[in-house]
Design a protein around this motif. Structure first.
Motif, PDB file in Angstrom:
ATOM      1  N   MET A  29      38.686  95.584  53.175  1.00  0.00           N
ATOM      2  CA  MET A  29      37.325  95.752  52.691  1.00  0.00           C
ATOM      3  C   MET A  29      37.150  95.453  51.200  1.00  0.00           C
ATOM      4  O   MET A  29      36.132  94.854  50.815  1.00  0.00           O
ATOM      5  CB  MET A  29      36.826  97.163  53.022  1.00  0.00           C
ATOM      6  CG  MET A  29      35.326  97.348  52.823  1.00  0.00           C
ATOM      7  SD  MET A  29      34.330  96.219  53.836  1.00  0.00           S
ATOM      8  CE  MET A  29      34.560  96.905  55.470  1.00  0.00           C
ATOM      9  N   ILE A  41      34.081  98.280  60.680  1.00  0.00           N
ATOM     10  CA  ILE A  41      34.066  99.717  60.398  1.00  0.00           C
ATOM     11  C   ILE A  41      34.000 100.482  61.708  1.00  0.00           C
ATOM     12  O   ILE A  41      33.651  99.931  62.758  1.00  0.00           O
ATOM     13  CB  ILE A  41      32.862 100.110  59.504  1.00  0.00           C
ATOM     14  CG1 ILE A  41      31.544  99.826  60.215  1.00  0.00           C
ATOM     15  CG2 ILE A  41      32.931  99.403  58.153  1.00  0.00           C
ATOM     16  CD1 ILE A  41      30.313 100.287  59.472  1.00  0.00           C
ATOM     17  N   SER A  88      29.426  99.391  53.234  1.00  0.00           N
ATOM     18  CA  SER A  88      30.875  99.467  53.045  1.00  0.00           C
ATOM     19  C   SER A  88      31.376  98.363  52.120  1.00  0.00           C
ATOM     20  O   SER A  88      32.248  98.591  51.273  1.00  0.00           O
ATOM     21  CB  SER A  88      31.578  99.373  54.403  1.00  0.00           C
ATOM     22  OG  SER A  88      31.233 100.454  55.247  1.00  0.00           O
ATOM     23  N   LEU A 139      30.594  99.339  48.619  1.00  0.00           N
ATOM     24  CA  LEU A 139      31.471 100.412  48.156  1.00  0.00           C
ATOM     25  C   LEU A 139      32.916  99.946  47.984  1.00  0.00           C
ATOM     26  O   LEU A 139      33.682 100.542  47.234  1.00  0.00           O
ATOM     27  CB  LEU A 139      31.448 101.576  49.150  1.00  0.00           C
ATOM     28  CG  LEU A 139      30.182 102.432  49.188  1.00  0.00           C
ATOM     29  CD1 LEU A 139      30.207 103.351  50.395  1.00  0.00           C
ATOM     30  CD2 LEU A 139      30.040 103.241  47.907  1.00  0.00           C
ATOM     31  N   ASP A 198      33.326 110.247  54.566  1.00  0.00           N
ATOM     32  CA  ASP A 198      31.944 109.820  54.371  1.00  0.00           C
ATOM     33  C   ASP A 198      31.395 109.171  55.643  1.00  0.00           C
ATOM     34  O   ASP A 198      32.145 108.640  56.474  1.00  0.00           O
ATOM     35  CB  ASP A 198      31.858 108.826  53.207  1.00  0.00           C
ATOM     36  CG  ASP A 198      32.237 109.465  51.875  1.00  0.00           C
ATOM     37  OD1 ASP A 198      32.168 110.710  51.789  1.00  0.00           O
ATOM     38  OD2 ASP A 198      32.598 108.732  50.939  1.00  0.00           O
ATOM     39  N   ARG A 220      35.049 100.023  50.464  1.00  0.00           N
ATOM     40  CA  ARG A 220      35.854 100.817  51.383  1.00  0.00           C
ATOM     41  C   ARG A 220      35.046 101.031  52.665  1.00  0.00           C
ATOM     42  O   ARG A 220      33.815 101.095  52.628  1.00  0.00           O
ATOM     43  CB  ARG A 220      36.222 102.174  50.780  1.00  0.00           C
ATOM     44  CG  ARG A 220      35.041 102.982  50.251  1.00  0.00           C
ATOM     45  CD  ARG A 220      35.502 104.207  49.472  1.00  0.00           C
ATOM     46  NE  ARG A 220      34.392 104.856  48.793  1.00  0.00           N
ATOM     47  CZ  ARG A 220      33.626 105.800  49.324  1.00  0.00           C
ATOM     48  NH1 ARG A 220      33.881 106.210  50.565  1.00  0.00           N
ATOM     49  NH2 ARG A 220      32.640 106.349  48.641  1.00  0.00           N
ATOM     50  N   PRO A 221      35.730 101.108  53.808  1.00  0.00           N
ATOM     51  CA  PRO A 221      34.991 101.261  55.075  1.00  0.00           C
ATOM     52  C   PRO A 221      34.414 102.658  55.229  1.00  0.00           C
ATOM     53  O   PRO A 221      35.082 103.653  54.968  1.00  0.00           O
ATOM     54  CB  PRO A 221      36.062 100.985  56.131  1.00  0.00           C
ATOM     55  CG  PRO A 221      37.350 101.337  55.458  1.00  0.00           C
ATOM     56  CD  PRO A 221      37.180 101.015  54.004  1.00  0.00           C
ATOM     57  N   ILE A 222      33.159 102.701  55.652  1.00  0.00           N
ATOM     58  CA  ILE A 222      32.470 103.965  55.920  1.00  0.00           C
ATOM     59  C   ILE A 222      32.088 103.988  57.399  1.00  0.00           C
ATOM     60  O   ILE A 222      31.489 103.043  57.907  1.00  0.00           O
ATOM     61  CB  ILE A 222      31.200 104.104  55.056  1.00  0.00           C
ATOM     62  CG1 ILE A 222      31.534 103.974  53.572  1.00  0.00           C
ATOM     63  CG2 ILE A 222      30.506 105.435  55.329  1.00  0.00           C
ATOM     64  CD1 ILE A 222      32.404 105.078  53.033  1.00  0.00           C
ATOM     65  N   CYS A 232      40.852  97.523  57.259  1.00  0.00           N
ATOM     66  CA  CYS A 232      41.214  98.664  56.427  1.00  0.00           C
ATOM     67  C   CYS A 232      42.602  98.465  55.835  1.00  0.00           C
ATOM     68  O   CYS A 232      43.460  97.892  56.460  1.00  0.00           O
ATOM     69  CB  CYS A 232      41.202  99.941  57.243  1.00  0.00           C
ATOM     70  SG  CYS A 232      39.578 100.320  57.878  1.00  0.00           S
ATOM     71  N   PRO A 286      25.257  99.305  57.739  1.00  0.00           N
ATOM     72  CA  PRO A 286      26.451 100.078  57.391  1.00  0.00           C
ATOM     73  C   PRO A 286      27.605  99.218  56.890  1.00  0.00           C
ATOM     74  O   PRO A 286      28.386  99.643  56.029  1.00  0.00           O
ATOM     75  CB  PRO A 286      26.807 100.774  58.711  1.00  0.00           C
ATOM     76  CG  PRO A 286      25.545 100.789  59.501  1.00  0.00           C
ATOM     77  CD  PRO A 286      24.856  99.517  59.138  1.00  0.00           C
ATOM     78  N   ILE A 287      27.705  97.990  57.428  1.00  0.00           N
ATOM     79  CA  ILE A 287      28.793  97.112  57.003  1.00  0.00           C
ATOM     80  C   ILE A 287      28.589  96.666  55.558  1.00  0.00           C
ATOM     81  O   ILE A 287      29.525  96.681  54.742  1.00  0.00           O
ATOM     82  CB  ILE A 287      28.892  95.896  57.946  1.00  0.00           C
ATOM     83  CG1 ILE A 287      29.282  96.371  59.343  1.00  0.00           C
ATOM     84  CG2 ILE A 287      29.879  94.868  57.415  1.00  0.00           C
ATOM     85  CD1 ILE A 287      29.286  95.283  60.396  1.00  0.00           C
TER      86      ILE A 287
END
Length: 506
Positions: A272, A345, A321, A324, A369, A326-328, A506, A317-318
């Motif tokens: 990610m 994710i 992530s 950010l 999260d 990082r995967p949420i 990840c 959502p992707i």
């Protein structure tokens, strides 16, 4: 009827008074009069692509030159017959009706002639006559403009499919328009007739007064002035397809699909933190505003942060992530198996059972999260649907996120098509943009812990996201959307549970 005798041009519509018309009837031609553009091709192209796919659009493009030659050198009706045949031959009537209800209204609404609407909207009874098939025009005219009667060309049906042929008396042009008007109104003709071309004169002459709408360039009517706003629509195409843009779409799709596969592979297979740079290299722009909170520390027994997002596409959502790094994990209401398989994710389906979903979300927040889109479905227009209040009852660690995207060719959402293609259509855009704006974490005093009700929290977050995006809040829901576009409540049949898979990327 005998040969048409054309009289001196009628006065222009600017000279028509709109006062005291509440008890009178008006009839207006549609293309070039009620709408600014007289061309029929964009609407046939939309129907061809949405109901028949790219091959149907290609077929329409191949026959369009023949239609143009017939239109110019034989008759207007002959050219329109070819367009109708190329667009609907063999097509299910239900598919035509679906596109007319869910797709065409948005494009019609962006092309209303302001001066025609000034006059047309003042009348107590409104009627429209059009060359195009009535089935393509009637849903918009009646639902959004309050039209009482639509007179249009009728297409032949056989076993619930369109034959591509036109029913008698044929395409409604010239004398056929006048005959159709006589049949519809009998002896009592409308007080006002509105047209834009000499081919409209025969029906205009039958009215007590008639006015011509000039073909000069004018700005379209602001959609806020329409009787009913268009909140939901369901076209894959972003822009109205002229012949040139339709040709470009047909040529682009094979290359665009390969590009979309590369972009999806980059998002699914790369770690990610690398995805944002990979997207940039592949033409996808991710714009990040605001400061996100740090990741939850499980060692400190800290509950995860709940990111509450506006919902534009299933990719929200992707891209959160990606922003950010990082995967949420994300909770979803309905997702195709293909989209689940390709997702980089973790995705968890909600059951729509409030108690079960509450337990599931709390467990996910204990793990880290989480992101949720409380609208429950996407909306393309600058509106936010009603926020479900369930999330506000489960945590006070809430960060609102305003999601916005920009697409130039294809929409990455659908209500009536196969949702598994949604990410592909988004990534098929030449240079799509996603904008992620982190808002301030919700203060404790504005959460349920601070004494607010869950509905107050949900409504507050809806308002601040809408304010950030300059959108409008509504009380509309997923059910309203699917009833408007698909004629159902949007319920998805439950699917068997599948084992949790390894999170890719990840």
């Amino acid at each position: 009827m005998g040969q048409i005798v054309y009289y001196d041009p009628f006065p222009t519509i600017e000279k028509c008074s709109s006062n005291g018309r509440e008890n009178q009837t008006v009839i207006a031609d549609m293309d070039g009069t009620l709408l600014r553009d007289r061309s029929l091709f964009p609407y046939f192209a939309l129907l061809a692509f949405e109901a028949g796919g790219v091959l149907r659009l290609l077929f329409l493009l191949l026959l369009s030159p023949i239609a143009g030659l017939l239109y110019c050198f034989v008759s207007e009706a002959a050219g329109i017959r070819v367009l109708i045949f190329a667009t609907v031959v063999g097509m299910r009537v239900t598919e035509v009706e679906s596109v007319a209800r869910a797709v065409l209204p948005k494009f019609y609404a962006t092309d209303i002639h302001p001066e025609t609407w000034r006059v047309f909207s003042a009348f107590g009874r409104r009627c429209v006559i059009t060359r195009k098939p009535r089935i393509m025009a009637e849903p918009f005219l009646k639902e959004y403009l309050g039209v009482d009667n639509v007179i249009g060309t009728e297409i032949c049906m056989w076993r619930d499919r369109a034959t591509g042929l036109v029913s008698r008396p044929g395409v409604l042009v010239e004398d056929n328009k006048a005959d159709a008007l006589r049949k519809a109104f009998g002896e009592k003709m409308p007080e006002i007739g509105l047209g834009s071309m000499e081919t409209d004169y025969p029906f205009m002459k039958l009215c007590q007064e008639a006015y011509v709408v000039s073909q000069k360039n004018v700005k379209p009517l602001n959609r806020h002035r329409l009787p009913k706003p268009i909140v939901f629509h369901d076209s894959r195409l972003v822009q109205q397809p002229t012949p040139l843009t339709a040709l470009f779409i047909v040529l682009w799709i094979p290359f665009g699909f390969i590009l979309a596969c590369l972009r999806i592979a980059a998002g699914s297979l790369l770690p990610m933190p690398w995805v944002r740079n990979a997207f940039w290299a592949l033409g996808v722009r991710v714009i990040v505003k605001g400061t996100p909170p740090p990741p939850a520390q499980q060692s400190a027994n800290q509950s995860g942060v709940l990111f509450v997002c506006s919902h534009r596409t299933l990719l929200d959502p992707i891209f959160l992530s990606v922003a950010l790094g990082r995967p949420i994990a994300a909770v979803t209401y309905s997702l195709s198996c293909l989209s689940e398989f390709l997702s980089p994710i973790k995705t968890v389906r909600l059951t729509r059972d409030r108690s079960k979903d509450a337990v599931m979300i709390k467990e996910l927040l204990r793990e880290g999260d989480l992101v949720i889109c409380p609208e429950g479905t996407t909306c393309r227009e600058p509106f936010l649907l009603r926020f479900s209040s369930l999330f506000a009852e489960l945590t006070d660690q809430i960060v609102p996120v305003a999601m916005e995207n920009h697409m130039t060719m294809f929409h990455g959402t659908t209500a009536t098509g196969w949702k598994g293609m949604d990410p592909f259509y988004f990534f098929m855009n030449p240079s799509p943009i996603y904008e992620v704006t982190y808002l301030n974490k919700l203060p404790a005093k504005l959460t349920c812990t601070g004494g607010k009700s869950s509905h107050e929290v949900a409504n507050y977050i809806q308002r601040i996201i809408a304010s950030t995006l300059s959108y409008e809040c509504t009380t509309l829901t997923r059910t309203d959307k699917y009833r408007a576009l698909a004629g159902n409540d949007g319920a998805v049949a439950s699917k068997p549970k599948v084992a949790k898979r390894k999170i890719m990327g990840c």
